[in-house]
Design a protein around this motif. Sequence first.
Motif, PDB file in Angstrom:
ATOM      1  N   HIS A   1       9.915  12.476  33.631  1.00 58.30           N
ATOM      2  CA  HIS A   1      11.156  12.800  32.927  1.00 58.30           C
ATOM      3  C   HIS A   1      11.094  12.233  31.503  1.00 58.30           C
ATOM      4  O   HIS A   1      10.912  11.027  31.314  1.00 58.30           O
ATOM      5  CB  HIS A   1      12.351  12.206  33.675  1.00 58.30           C
ATOM      6  CG  HIS A   1      12.338  12.515  35.143  1.00 58.30           C
ATOM      7  ND1 HIS A   1      12.657  13.754  35.648  1.00 58.30           N
ATOM      8  CD2 HIS A   1      12.013  11.743  36.212  1.00 58.30           C
ATOM      9  CE1 HIS A   1      12.556  13.734  36.963  1.00 58.30           C
ATOM     10  NE2 HIS A   1      12.166  12.515  37.339  1.00 58.30           N
ATOM     11  N   ILE A   2      11.257  13.113  30.537  1.00 59.50           N
ATOM     12  CA  ILE A   2      11.187  12.725  29.127  1.00 59.50           C
ATOM     13  C   ILE A   2      12.561  12.917  28.489  1.00 59.50           C
ATOM     14  O   ILE A   2      13.180  13.987  28.619  1.00 59.50           O
ATOM     15  CB  ILE A   2      10.140  13.565  28.359  1.00 59.50           C
ATOM     16  CG1 ILE A   2       8.770  13.455  29.042  1.00 59.50           C
ATOM     17  CG2 ILE A   2      10.062  13.126  26.904  1.00 59.50           C
ATOM     18  CD1 ILE A   2       8.214  12.040  29.120  1.00 59.50           C
ATOM     19  N   ALA A   3      13.053  11.877  27.799  1.00 63.39           N
ATOM     20  CA  ALA A   3      14.340  11.963  27.113  1.00 63.39           C
ATOM     21  C   ALA A   3      14.367  13.199  26.218  1.00 63.39           C
ATOM     22  O   ALA A   3      13.368  13.557  25.597  1.00 63.39           O
ATOM     23  CB  ALA A   3      14.580  10.705  26.289  1.00 63.39           C
ATOM     24  N   ALA A   4      15.533  13.850  26.147  1.00 64.30           N
ATOM     25  CA  ALA A   4      15.633  15.139  25.450  1.00 64.30           C
ATOM     26  C   ALA A   4      16.632  15.093  24.290  1.00 64.30           C
ATOM     27  O   ALA A   4      17.673  15.757  24.332  1.00 64.30           O
ATOM     28  CB  ALA A   4      16.016  16.233  26.437  1.00 64.30           C
ATOM     29  N   PRO A   5      16.318  14.337  23.212  1.00 65.11           N
ATOM     30  CA  PRO A   5      17.215  14.359  22.052  1.00 65.11           C
ATOM     31  C   PRO A   5      17.268  15.731  21.387  1.00 65.11           C
ATOM     32  O   PRO A   5      18.221  16.035  20.670  1.00 65.11           O
ATOM     33  CB  PRO A   5      16.606  13.313  21.117  1.00 65.11           C
ATOM     34  CG  PRO A   5      15.168  13.223  21.524  1.00 65.11           C
ATOM     35  CD  PRO A   5      15.169  13.445  22.998  1.00 65.11           C
ATOM     36  N   SER A   6      16.273  16.577  21.656  1.00 67.67           N
ATOM     37  CA  SER A   6      16.266  17.924  21.074  1.00 67.67           C
ATOM     38  C   SER A   6      17.451  18.751  21.552  1.00 67.67           C
ATOM     39  O   SER A   6      17.820  19.739  20.901  1.00 67.67           O
ATOM     40  CB  SER A   6      14.963  18.643  21.424  1.00 67.67           C
ATOM     41  OG  SER A   6      14.840  18.767  22.840  1.00 67.67           O
ATOM     42  N   LEU A   7      18.057  18.351  22.679  1.00 69.42           N
ATOM     43  CA  LEU A   7      19.204  19.094  23.184  1.00 69.42           C
ATOM     44  C   LEU A   7      20.497  18.717  22.474  1.00 69.42           C
ATOM     45  O   LEU A   7      21.526  19.368  22.660  1.00 69.42           O
ATOM     46  CB  LEU A   7      19.356  18.844  24.687  1.00 69.42           C
ATOM     47  CG  LEU A   7      18.188  19.325  25.562  1.00 69.42           C
ATOM     48  CD1 LEU A   7      18.422  18.957  27.012  1.00 69.42           C
ATOM     49  CD2 LEU A   7      17.980  20.824  25.403  1.00 69.42           C
ATOM     50  N   GLY A   8      20.466  17.673  21.659  1.00 73.32           N
ATOM     51  CA  GLY A   8      21.666  17.272  20.925  1.00 73.32           C
ATOM     52  C   GLY A   8      21.462  17.201  19.426  1.00 73.32           C
ATOM     53  O   GLY A   8      22.427  17.132  18.662  1.00 73.32           O
ATOM     54  N   ILE A   9      20.211  17.215  18.982  1.00 85.45           N
ATOM     55  CA  ILE A   9      19.887  17.177  17.548  1.00 85.45           C
ATOM     56  C   ILE A   9      19.286  18.519  17.173  1.00 85.45           C
ATOM     57  O   ILE A   9      18.214  18.890  17.668  1.00 85.45           O
ATOM     58  CB  ILE A   9      18.894  16.039  17.223  1.00 85.45           C
ATOM     59  CG1 ILE A   9      19.474  14.691  17.632  1.00 85.45           C
ATOM     60  CG2 ILE A   9      18.522  16.040  15.753  1.00 85.45           C
ATOM     61  CD1 ILE A   9      18.503  13.528  17.502  1.00 85.45           C
ATOM     62  N   ALA A  10      19.949  19.253  16.335  1.00 86.53           N
ATOM     63  CA  ALA A  10      19.481  20.591  15.967  1.00 86.53           C
ATOM     64  C   ALA A  10      18.554  20.515  14.760  1.00 86.53           C
ATOM     65  O   ALA A  10      18.737  19.667  13.880  1.00 86.53           O
ATOM     66  CB  ALA A  10      20.669  21.498  15.644  1.00 86.53           C
ATOM     67  N   PRO A  11      17.561  21.391  14.689  1.00 91.54           N
ATOM     68  CA  PRO A  11      16.729  21.452  13.490  1.00 91.54           C
ATOM     69  C   PRO A  11      17.587  21.716  12.254  1.00 91.54           C
ATOM     70  O   PRO A  11      18.559  22.466  12.298  1.00 91.54           O
ATOM     71  CB  PRO A  11      15.787  22.630  13.777  1.00 91.54           C
ATOM     72  CG  PRO A  11      15.753  22.732  15.273  1.00 91.54           C
ATOM     73  CD  PRO A  11      17.111  22.328  15.735  1.00 91.54           C
ATOM     74  N   GLU A  12      17.244  21.046  11.164  1.00 88.41           N
ATOM     75  CA  GLU A  12      17.925  21.145   9.864  1.00 88.41           C
ATOM     76  C   GLU A  12      19.329  20.534   9.892  1.00 88.41           C
ATOM     77  O   GLU A  12      20.118  20.745   8.970  1.00 88.41           O
ATOM     78  CB  GLU A  12      17.978  22.598   9.380  1.00 88.41           C
ATOM     79  CG  GLU A  12      16.601  23.221   9.194  1.00 88.41           C
ATOM     80  CD  GLU A  12      16.672  24.612   8.605  1.00 88.41           C
ATOM     81  OE1 GLU A  12      17.783  25.091   8.303  1.00 88.41           O
ATOM     82  OE2 GLU A  12      15.602  25.221   8.443  1.00 88.41           O
ATOM     83  N   SER A  13      19.659  19.797  10.925  1.00 87.92           N
ATOM     84  CA  SER A  13      20.927  19.065  10.970  1.00 87.92           C
ATOM     85  C   SER A  13      20.761  17.750  10.211  1.00 87.92           C
ATOM     86  O   SER A  13      19.645  17.344   9.876  1.00 87.92           O
ATOM     87  CB  SER A  13      21.322  18.789  12.416  1.00 87.92           C
ATOM     88  OG  SER A  13      20.394  17.877  13.005  1.00 87.92           O
ATOM     89  N   PRO A  14      21.870  17.051   9.914  1.00 90.37           N
ATOM     90  CA  PRO A  14      21.737  15.751   9.241  1.00 90.37           C
ATOM     91  C   PRO A  14      20.846  14.763   9.998  1.00 90.37           C
ATOM     92  O   PRO A  14      20.062  14.046   9.393  1.00 90.37           O
ATOM     93  CB  PRO A  14      23.185  15.262   9.151  1.00 90.37           C
ATOM     94  CG  PRO A  14      24.007  16.515   9.115  1.00 90.37           C
ATOM     95  CD  PRO A  14      23.293  17.468  10.017  1.00 90.37           C
ATOM     96  N   LEU A  15      20.946  14.740  11.314  1.00 91.21           N
ATOM     97  CA  LEU A  15      20.097  13.836  12.084  1.00 91.21           C
ATOM     98  C   LEU A  15      18.636  14.248  12.016  1.00 91.21           C
ATOM     99  O   LEU A  15      17.736  13.398  11.970  1.00 91.21           O
ATOM    100  CB  LEU A  15      20.558  13.786  13.543  1.00 91.21           C
ATOM    101  CG  LEU A  15      21.692  12.812  13.858  1.00 91.21           C
ATOM    102  CD1 LEU A  15      22.168  12.983  15.296  1.00 91.21           C
ATOM    103  CD2 LEU A  15      21.237  11.373  13.622  1.00 91.21           C
ATOM    104  N   ASP A  16      18.394  15.547  12.004  1.00 92.62           N
ATOM    105  CA  ASP A  16      17.018  16.005  11.805  1.00 92.62           C
ATOM    106  C   ASP A  16      16.509  15.556  10.439  1.00 92.62           C
ATOM    107  O   ASP A  16      15.352  15.127  10.306  1.00 92.62           O
ATOM    108  CB  ASP A  16      16.939  17.527  11.914  1.00 92.62           C
ATOM    109  CG  ASP A  16      15.566  18.077  11.539  1.00 92.62           C
ATOM    110  OD1 ASP A  16      14.562  17.396  11.819  1.00 92.62           O
ATOM    111  OD2 ASP A  16      15.496  19.174  10.947  1.00 92.62           O
TER     112      ASP A  16
END
Length: 638
Positions: free
Chosen positions: A273-288
Amino acid sequence: MHVLFEEDGAFRTATMVIDNDSSLQVETASGKRSKIKSASVLLRYSEPPPAALLDQAEALAGGIEHDFLWECLGDDEFSFSDFANEYFGHVASAVEASALLLALHSAPIYFHRKGKGRFRKAPADILQAALAGLEKKRQQALNIERMIGELKAFSLPAEFSPLLSQLLYKPDRNRGETKALEAACSETGLSAAHLLARCGAIRSAHDYHLQRFLLDQFPRGTGFPACDPPRLPTALPRADVRAFSIDDATTTEIDDAFSLQTLPGLGWRIGIHIAAPSLGIAPESPLDGIARERLSTVYMPGAKITMLPDTAVDRFTLSSGRESPAISLYLTVSPDFEITAHESRLEVVPVVANLRHHDIEPLFNEQTIAAGLSDFAFGGELLTLWQLANACEGRRGKPSAMQGNHDYNFRIDGDLADAEACRVEISTRRRGSPLDKLVAELMIVANSTWGGLLASTGVAAIYRVQTGGKVRMSTVPQAHEGLGVKQYAWSSSPLRRYVDLLNQWQLVACLQGDTPPFAARSDALFAALRDFELTYTAYAEFQRSMERYWCLRWLRQQGLESIEATIIGRENLARLDHLPLVQRVPSAPELKPGQRLRLRIESIDYLTLELGCRYSETLVPAETAGTSADDPVLEVVD
């Protein structure tokens, strides 16, 4: 007859031998004859002798005031010889005319040259600006001399305080402060860092190395800009598992966890099981944007600089007692530990425990496994996963970790703001322990399996490739020879490596049947690859330098005057005992890899990170020496 002429920007005198109208043949006082153009002659005279004219003229020119000359002149162009007659009040002698020429020539800000022997006085506004510039330079020269004096007395000039970072790391040689520092270094024989340290300008050697790194990699500071925390995904199915992670005591970005379910008559269903920050951080978002700029978490003894803000890490880290979004790779494993099937899912995973190395390794190691494990939480799961790891390693034909090598853990007691007062403890763990192998092998399975899935579906990704011994990043799926897999896409550390986060976005799109955010051969993909490689290398080099600093501190802290070491390479490259410290020993005789020796510690420089050692004696005879077991590993699995 003698002549005064100009040649190569200098005034010269000679005796005329032959006058050919357009040219002259002349003889200098040394007896050398040469041919000059008549146009270059400024003055013809009969006395004094050529050797005496310029000496006498220079003496007379010293008493001529430039300001007075300028006041006497009109605005028109003039000849020096005509003005000499007017200035002296009679037909000027050769010495007088030459003296005036030298005076005019030596003051270009007062008198602008307009040809051979001809001048025009500078306009008043231009002259005033030039004089102001001269005065400014004079004051700067005086300030530089003052600063040099203060530095040589090991006192920090007041002007240096706001410029310390620039002076230490990116000096501007046009600044007076830099000129003063360079001159003082030359006169004292000290480097800039050592001189400024003697002046009390460097808080600590630790701070000196840290600030250099921050200036290069984090010029705007390490704080995060204001940003909304990511939203957790909804409507994900809940996995019916009891997942647990395995990390060291300081890990907060928990990326991976495992689960095991028994399948009666079939074997096991093992979850990675690998943590999935990709499900809450969108590409080109401020967090990205934040993650794209930092590209990785920075590690150093006693501290780290995370890739993502704490609020984002906390949302997705696989902490115990929580249900966290994850990408799960489920392996169907037969009783003889063959992987017969695999399946990837996006889901919420309940994490029931975060196991730590220091708690588990005393219970789960080679000896306890051989003797039969005692009864402890997750002992059975760990044993089964370790047996699977051994089978995977055997099938690959490559070790996941170099047996016998060591990992070094640094513990810093104290506040790094006052690093000089801190104490350091350095402990070792033998790499290749059952826990290491278990984690490493399952990460290899996940990264190679998901890399294969992305490659087979034509979804772009960034791969870790090793061919011919060289490890590199690539957008083309190729073999990782060191690990013995057909392809290897870093996907298991998305909370602390941007490449893993990028690959996870691509993987999620692949699993959901969506268009991936990064197209094959796109500029954004190549830019991310290039920037990551450069940044990751710089971060790793900084980590090594800070570990070296703390190793040197440990040597002083322990009060050691000598230390034992092992030769590990050519030119007497030695590894010091108990430390991740490698040092060449040119004073030692030619030794073979594996030979043991004792070194005398002569000097330690925390600013340059140099360790001065001298060979004392050989501890192992050459005929019994073998290859060192501590040779460095080419690739660390993560």
